[in-house]
Design an enzyme around this catalytic site. Structure first.
Site, mmCIF file in Angstrom:
data_model
loop_
_atom_site.group_PDB
_atom_site.id
_atom_site.type_symbol
_atom_site.label_atom_id
_atom_site.label_comp_id
_atom_site.label_asym_id
_atom_site.label_seq_id
_atom_site.Cartn_x
_atom_site.Cartn_y
_atom_site.Cartn_z
ATOM 1 N N GLU A 60 1.372 -0.388 -4.899
ATOM 2 C CA GLU A 60 0.415 0.684 -5.237
ATOM 3 C C GLU A 60 1.192 1.963 -5.540
ATOM 4 O O GLU A 60 1.818 2.547 -4.652
ATOM 5 C CB GLU A 60 -0.552 0.956 -4.089
ATOM 6 C CG GLU A 60 -1.627 1.946 -4.538
ATOM 7 C CD GLU A 60 -2.313 2.700 -3.420
ATOM 8 O OE1 GLU A 60 -3.416 3.204 -3.645
ATOM 9 O OE2 GLU A 60 -1.745 2.810 -2.316
ATOM 10 N N ASP A 81 0.820 -1.204 0.000
ATOM 11 C CA ASP A 81 0.000 0.000 0.000
ATOM 12 C C ASP A 81 0.863 1.267 0.000
ATOM 13 O O ASP A 81 1.884 1.322 0.683
ATOM 14 C CB ASP A 81 -0.865 -0.034 1.271
ATOM 15 C CG ASP A 81 -1.809 1.126 1.378
ATOM 16 O OD1 ASP A 81 -2.785 1.158 0.610
ATOM 17 O OD2 ASP A 81 -1.581 2.007 2.229
HETATM 18 C C1 GLC Z 1 -4.211 3.183 -0.274
HETATM 19 C C2 GLC Z 1 -5.512 2.428 -0.166
HETATM 20 C C3 GLC Z 1 -6.576 3.376 0.286
HETATM 21 C C4 GLC Z 1 -6.189 3.966 1.616
HETATM 22 C C5 GLC Z 1 -4.799 4.585 1.566
HETATM 23 C C6 GLC Z 1 -4.266 4.881 2.932
HETATM 24 O O1 GLC Z 1 -4.252 4.164 -1.240
HETATM 25 O O2 GLC Z 1 -5.797 1.835 -1.391
HETATM 26 O O3 GLC Z 1 -7.826 2.742 0.365
HETATM 27 O O4 GLC Z 1 -7.115 4.952 2.002
HETATM 28 O O5 GLC Z 1 -3.863 3.713 0.964
HETATM 29 O O6 GLC Z 1 -3.865 3.709 3.557
#
Ligand code: GLC
Length: 569
Positions: free
Chosen positions: A300, A235
């Site tokens: 991500e 993440d």
């Molecule tokens: C990522 C997740 C999202 C979350 C963020 C903070 O972007 O996909 O849902 O709010 O991280 O952890």
């Protein structure tokens, strides 16, 4: 996550271009190698389930691990290969699990560690891999590490988070914004210092410059690697490091308050994508490589391609799949899509492997963004490109965003920045398994509304209809698995009429032509090499062949539709 938009990829691309990637001595298999050498995460298709919304097994209106486990046979039937499970760790749920108290345990809302073990075992039995979300950038403010860190300036864990004295006027130390609304700094009155949070105040950012933090997080990864997960979706990876000198971010000249979030007033020059992150990623990867089974990371990363590819690592020893968000963020227009594909083919290094996705739990659903009439075209595109496709649950039945009444809003982003369309509840509505009012998802009141078209948009009805979108996905996934050309073959764009995107996928002499019509009317595509060709799959007709003589006249593509054609040897 809403984040900086990728820069528009380069100028107009040539109409026909051979972007063959053969001849590599790279780290991952390439088209000239035999099919068995390919990694599971290159050949496979990833499917994201949102745990709160996939299947409730205990009648509390919220999905859970036993629910996901019950539905694994559906995923095996559908034909996906890799299940991505967002956070199910103990959490106050300020950000629905992305605020983690302890990433080596399971929140009772979702079940137990034994439930997770059983889910992984069942998935493996069915030939499915499991990757779990891991949140390295921040913890919950209720995490014992932060509670200690906050307890005083002298606490040994003080430096595990990012603390700073106020600016001379007593305000936040820098102009940085949170990505979920408001400033990125919250004052801790007791100690008189601010702590930094890229997201909610309940999600303080870890200080990755502290080696103890690095060691402690690697230890948490070991916990799951030992338990048999096949990989991690990492993440918010681009957020891990912030400028050590706390420079202010510069203004964004393209900022438009009507469409952008508050944080987009500034360029994230000092808060995102700092070079040191690569060192940490290499450490994570080295740990993964100590395990058998080719464990992997899906990172991500919402970055322009030029920046994104650095995350593969200079020698391919970085993140195996840094998420490519071009098909999420680019306009759904044939020219932008063609440019995006050609740029990926050009820029992704030979030692690396692309990936593609249309959405996730943070983004508007595909059917809402494109309209129902284009979802078949999108399915055929996603599952015929070179690179690992990443699907989002429910897109295969055409689920659309489900509006949530103001009094029922759950997402903290919408609560903090209301009425700008940033809320993420609509794309997180529960999966529809059948036509009953609660769609087989739960027996209780679902945590988010089901939507008013459950009777027509659900798995059971779609499975029973041979011509459904779901059955198209099922056929596409089966074909991708059967045909190495479609799965791992090289990619070559070919000339086509203006509304048609066409390309070849080729492996060891087997040549498949994919032709996708983005136009509102049917088009005949007279590809020069159709003699002896046969249609493998049509987006609207599935396996029904074209009319006699089509090889001479050209393949007839429906409006917003496509065909996959095997060319003669
Ligand atoms: C990522 C997740 C999202 C979350 C963020 C903070 O972007 O996909 O849902 O709010 O991280 O952890």
């Amino acid at each position: 996550m809403p984040s900086p938009q990728p820069e528009a990829p380069g100028a107009d691309s040539p109409r026909a271009i051979d972007v063959s990637v053969s001849g590599s001595a790279g780290r991952v298999p390439q088209p000239q190698e035999s099919a068995s050498e390919w990694r599971w995460w290159q050949r496979g298709v990833i499917y994201e389930v949102y745990p709160r919304s996939f299947q409730d097994s205990n009648g509390d209106g919220v999905g859970d691990l036993r629910g996901i486990r019950q539905r694994l046979p559906y995923l095996a039937w559908l034909g996906v290969d890799i299940v991505w499970i967002p956070p199910v760790y103990p959490s106050p749920m300020a950000d629905f699990g992305y605020d983690v108290i302890d990433p080596t345990a399971i929140d009772p809302l979702f079940g137990t560690l034994e439930d997770m073990d059983a889910l992984i075992a069942d998935a493996h039995q069915l030939g499915l891999k499991v990757i779990i979300d891991f949140v390295p950038n921040h913890t919950s403010d209720q995490c014992p590490w932060f509670i200690e860190s906050r307890s005083g300036r002298d606490n040994p864990k003080r430096d595990w988070y990012i603390w700073h004295d106020p600016a001379p006027d007593g305000g936040p130390p820098t102009n940085w914004f949170s990505h979920l609304g408001g400033r990125a700094w919250t004052l801790d009155k007791a100690s008189g210092q601010y702590y930094m949070h890229s997201f909610l105040p309940e999600q303080p950012d870890l200080n990755w410059r502290n080696n103890e933090v690095q060691e402690a997080v690697l230890q948490q990864l070991r916990f799951w690697l030992d338990r048999g997960v096949d990989g991690f979706r990492m993440d918010a990876l681009m957020h891990l490091f912030k400028d050590a000198n706390f420079h202010n971010n510069p203004p964004n000249p393209d900022y438009d308050p009507k469409v952008h979030g508050e944080h987009e007033q500034l360029m994230p020059r000092f808060t995102l994508d700092q070079a040191e992150v690569q060192v940490v990623i290499a450490r994570m990867r080295a740990l993964l490589d100590q395990y058998d089974g080719d464990r992997m990371m899906l990172g991500e990363l919402y970055l322009p391609l030029e920046a994104l590819i650095a995350y593969y690592g200079a020698d391919g020893k970085g993140v195996q799949l840094p998420t490519n968000s071009l098909l999420i963020l680019q306009p759904w227009k044939i020219d932008s899509i063609r440019t995006a594909i050609l740029e990926v083919e050009r820029l992704v290094p030979q030692f690396a492997w692309p990936n593609w996705s249309f959405g996730n739990h943070d983004k508007q659903r595909l059917a809402t963004r494109l309209g129902q009439d284009q979802v078949r075209l999108a399915a055929m595109l996603l599952l015929t490109l070179r690179g690992t496709p990443i699907m989002y649950y429910g897109d295969e039945i055409g689920m659309h965003d489900v509006p949530v009444a103001p009094e029922n809003i759950r997402d903290p982003f919408e609560k903090r920045v209301p009425n700008k369309g940033f809320g993420r509840d609509p794309e997180r509505s529960p999966m529809r398994w059948d036509a009953s009012p609660k769609a087989g998802f739960t027996t209780a009141e679902p945590w988010l509304p089901m939507g008013d078209d459950v009777a027509s948009v659900n798995v059971a009805s779609a499975q029973a209809d041979p011509g459904s979108l779901l059955n198209l996905y099922h056929h596409l996934l089966a074909l991708r698995r059967e045909e190495p050309a479609l799965n791992i073959g090289r990619f070559e764009a070919v000339d086509a009429p203006p509304t048609v995107l066409a390309y070849l996928r080729e492996h060891h002499g087997r040549r498949l032509l994919v032709a996708l019509n983005f136009g509102t009317t049917p088009v005949r595509f007279k590809y020069p090499d159709l003699q002896g060709a046969s249609v493998l799959l049509g987006s609207h007709t599935h396996e029904r062949p074209q009319a006699d003589g089509w090889q001479q006249e050209g393949v007839l593509l429906p409006a917003f539709g496509g065909e996959i054609i095997a060319l003669a040897g």
